[in-house]
Design a protein around this motif. Structure first.
Motif, short mmCIF file in Angstrom:
data_model
loop_
_atom_site.label_atom_id
_atom_site.label_comp_id
_atom_site.label_asym_id
_atom_site.label_seq_id
_atom_site.Cartn_x
_atom_site.Cartn_y
_atom_site.Cartn_z
N SER A 48 -3.46 -6.43 -2.35
CA SER A 48 -2.47 -7.52 -2.39
C SER A 48 -1.96 -7.79 -3.81
O SER A 48 -1.20 -8.73 -4.03
CB SER A 48 -3.07 -8.80 -1.80
OG SER A 48 -4.19 -9.22 -2.57
N PHE A 102 2.60 0.33 0.73
CA PHE A 102 1.75 0.46 1.92
C PHE A 102 0.86 -0.78 2.14
O PHE A 102 -0.01 -0.77 3.01
CB PHE A 102 0.85 1.70 1.78
CG PHE A 102 1.58 2.91 1.27
CD1 PHE A 102 2.48 3.59 2.08
CD2 PHE A 102 1.40 3.36 -0.04
CE1 PHE A 102 3.17 4.68 1.61
CE2 PHE A 102 2.08 4.46 -0.51
CZ PHE A 102 2.98 5.13 0.31
N ALA A 138 1.25 -3.83 3.33
CA ALA A 138 1.25 -4.53 4.62
C ALA A 138 0.48 -3.73 5.68
O ALA A 138 -0.36 -4.26 6.41
CB ALA A 138 2.68 -4.77 5.08
N THR A 139 0.74 -2.41 5.71
CA THR A 139 0.06 -1.56 6.69
C THR A 139 -1.45 -1.53 6.43
O THR A 139 -2.25 -1.62 7.37
CB THR A 139 0.60 -0.10 6.58
OG1 THR A 139 2.02 -0.18 6.65
CG2 THR A 139 0.08 0.76 7.70
N MET A 140 -1.84 -1.41 5.16
CA MET A 140 -3.26 -1.33 4.85
C MET A 140 -3.99 -2.64 5.16
O MET A 140 -5.13 -2.62 5.66
CB MET A 140 -3.44 -0.97 3.37
CG MET A 140 -3.00 0.45 3.07
SD MET A 140 -3.05 0.85 1.32
CE MET A 140 -4.78 1.19 1.11
N LYS A 176 -3.16 -4.71 7.49
CA LYS A 176 -3.29 -4.76 8.96
C LYS A 176 -4.44 -3.88 9.43
O LYS A 176 -5.21 -4.24 10.31
CB LYS A 176 -1.99 -4.30 9.62
CG LYS A 176 -0.91 -5.38 9.69
CD LYS A 176 0.33 -4.84 10.36
CE LYS A 176 1.47 -5.83 10.24
NZ LYS A 176 2.74 -5.27 10.70
N LYS A 177 -4.57 -2.69 8.80
CA LYS A 177 -5.65 -1.77 9.19
C LYS A 177 -7.01 -2.37 8.86
O LYS A 177 -7.97 -2.23 9.63
CB LYS A 177 -5.48 -0.41 8.50
CG LYS A 177 -4.45 0.46 9.19
CD LYS A 177 -4.46 1.87 8.67
CE LYS A 177 -3.49 2.73 9.48
NZ LYS A 177 -3.28 4.04 8.91
N ASN A 200 -6.12 -9.99 14.51
CA ASN A 200 -5.22 -9.13 15.28
C ASN A 200 -3.78 -9.62 15.13
O ASN A 200 -3.36 -10.55 15.81
CB ASN A 200 -5.63 -9.15 16.75
CG ASN A 200 -4.70 -8.30 17.61
OD1 ASN A 200 -3.81 -7.64 17.10
ND2 ASN A 200 -4.92 -8.33 18.92
N SER A 253 4.66 -14.30 13.52
CA SER A 253 5.36 -14.40 12.23
C SER A 253 5.63 -15.86 11.88
O SER A 253 5.49 -16.28 10.73
CB SER A 253 6.69 -13.65 12.29
OG SER A 253 6.47 -12.30 12.53
#
Lengths: 130, 247
Positions: A80, A115, A117-119, A121-122, B218, B230
């Motif tokens: 972040s 990346f 946001a994707t990371m 979320k993962k 989630n 959101s």
């Protein structure tokens, strides 16, 4: 800091949600009435009620975080990094509660920015699946 | 006895007043370290902070310690405890580890602090909901009789915060359900774990006002709320930014 007018972009009824949240936080009664009405007109009363609940929730959570000095975990700190820099969050007093990343990790954090946001979320999904 | 949180608006989800009633019930009971009377007094002081001139002057000052005065108060709590409550309520982003360490005595320990914090923030969160809906603040509960149990979880350890925390792997059998069975937890929840009832209070309220713990991680779910995820996170971010919350 990000310009106030840019914040609601991409969020349906973002302006109304922002104005309602701000009114609850600042508490001028007439402003709460006005912004509540606008939000109800835009999203309906159940959504306005949920928004008030979320405001209440985070009025609690931010005080817990600030009153106990909890640090951010290092992986989240690194991923972040660019978001925090861009939004000016690193200037908040409570940033002192989290460890300072060494230069190499700060650079790495910058490189990972596209990346992030994707990371994040993962990471959340991984925590949930355990 | 009065039944609390009897809303007439049918649009208010039933789980909200249910959670608020449970929270009021936790506050009304003798705690781990504070008596029920003290907990109600702490709740009352968190409301007094809203229109406390001294708190306002401090919030406006470059340093809160540069302003001298006394708080608007209405309880028998000590001046130090009133100050802690008002600072958390009005100026939490400027609290520090040094300030907190300087407070601790035999009578006011880290566990007293965590339990006090849990009560203050619970009342603030419920009150903000009422303020948003234009409802009068709910009457505080009447204190129940009994003594604090003074139980400190044996798994409490330093984890980088100002107070010790109990991680899910260090839970005693008596506290096994503290994190709702989750194998991992966020620091913001573990921060209250020195007093298990404070985690309970937090999860009761978060589950209704925000999302159930399992839904938080989630991003695809909105927990059945009228706002999409959101929108929920946007409001959350706005409140956090306003409070200059780094976490």
């Amino acid at each position: 800091m990000v310009d106030d007018e840019q914040i609601p972009e991409g969020v349906e009824a973002g302006v109304e949600l922002r104005n309602f949240a701000d009114a609850i936080l600042m508490q001028p009664a007439e402003e709460i009435v006005r912004t509540r009405k606008q939000l109800v007109e835009k999203l309906g009363e159940p959504a306005m009620i949920d928004a008030a609940a979320v405001v209440g929730n985070f009025q609690r959570m931010v005080r817990i975080a600030d009153s106990t000095g909890i640090p951010l975990d290092e992986p989240v700190l690194m991923i972040s990094q660019s978001i925090r820099e861009d939004l000016g969050i690193n200037n908040f007093n409570a940033s002192a509660n989290s460890p300072k990343l060494p230069l190499l990790k700060r650079i790495l954090g910058r490189l990972m920015a596209p990346f992030a946001a994707t990371m994040l979320k993962k990471m959340a999904a991984s925590r949930q699946s355990k | 006895m009065n039944r609390h949180f009897e809303y007439t608006d049918p649009n208010i989800r039933e789980d909200l007043p249910e959670a608020y009633r449970k929270a009021w019930n936790v506050i009304a009971q003798p705690g781990f370290w504070w008596s029920a009377e003290d907990k109600i007094a702490i709740a009352e002081e968190s409301r007094n902070a809203t229109d406390c001139d001294f708190c306002h002057q401090r919030a406006e000052a470059l340093s809160p310690n540069s302003v001298k005065g006394s708080h608007h108060h209405s309880t028998n709590l000590s001046a130090n405890v009133v100050d802690v409550v008002h600072r958390i309520a009005r100026d939490a982003s400027r609290l520090s580890a040094n300030w907190l360490e300087g407070l601790f005595t035999e009578e006011f320990t880290d566990a007293h602090y965590v339990e006090l914090l849990g009560v203050v923030v619970a009342v603030i969160s419920v009150d903000n909901f009422h303020i948003g809906l234009g409802l009068p603040l709910e009457q505080l509960p009447s204190p129940l009789t009994g003594e604090p149990n003074r139980r400190r979880p044996s798994g409490a350890k330093p984890h980088g915060a100002w107070v010790p925390m109990v991680m899910p792997t260090d839970l005693e059998a008596i506290d096994n359900d503290m994190y709702d069975g989750m194998p991992e937890t966020g620091n913001v929840i573990a921060a209250m774990s020195l007093v298990p009832d404070s985690v309970k209070l937090l999860l009761i309220l978060s589950g209704a006002q925000y999302l159930a713990p399992r839904d938080v991680a989630n991003p695809a779910t909105n927990g059945g709320r009228a706002l999409n995820r959101s929108q929920i996170e946007f409001v959350a971010g706005r409140v956090s930014a306003h409070n200059q919350c780094f976490y």
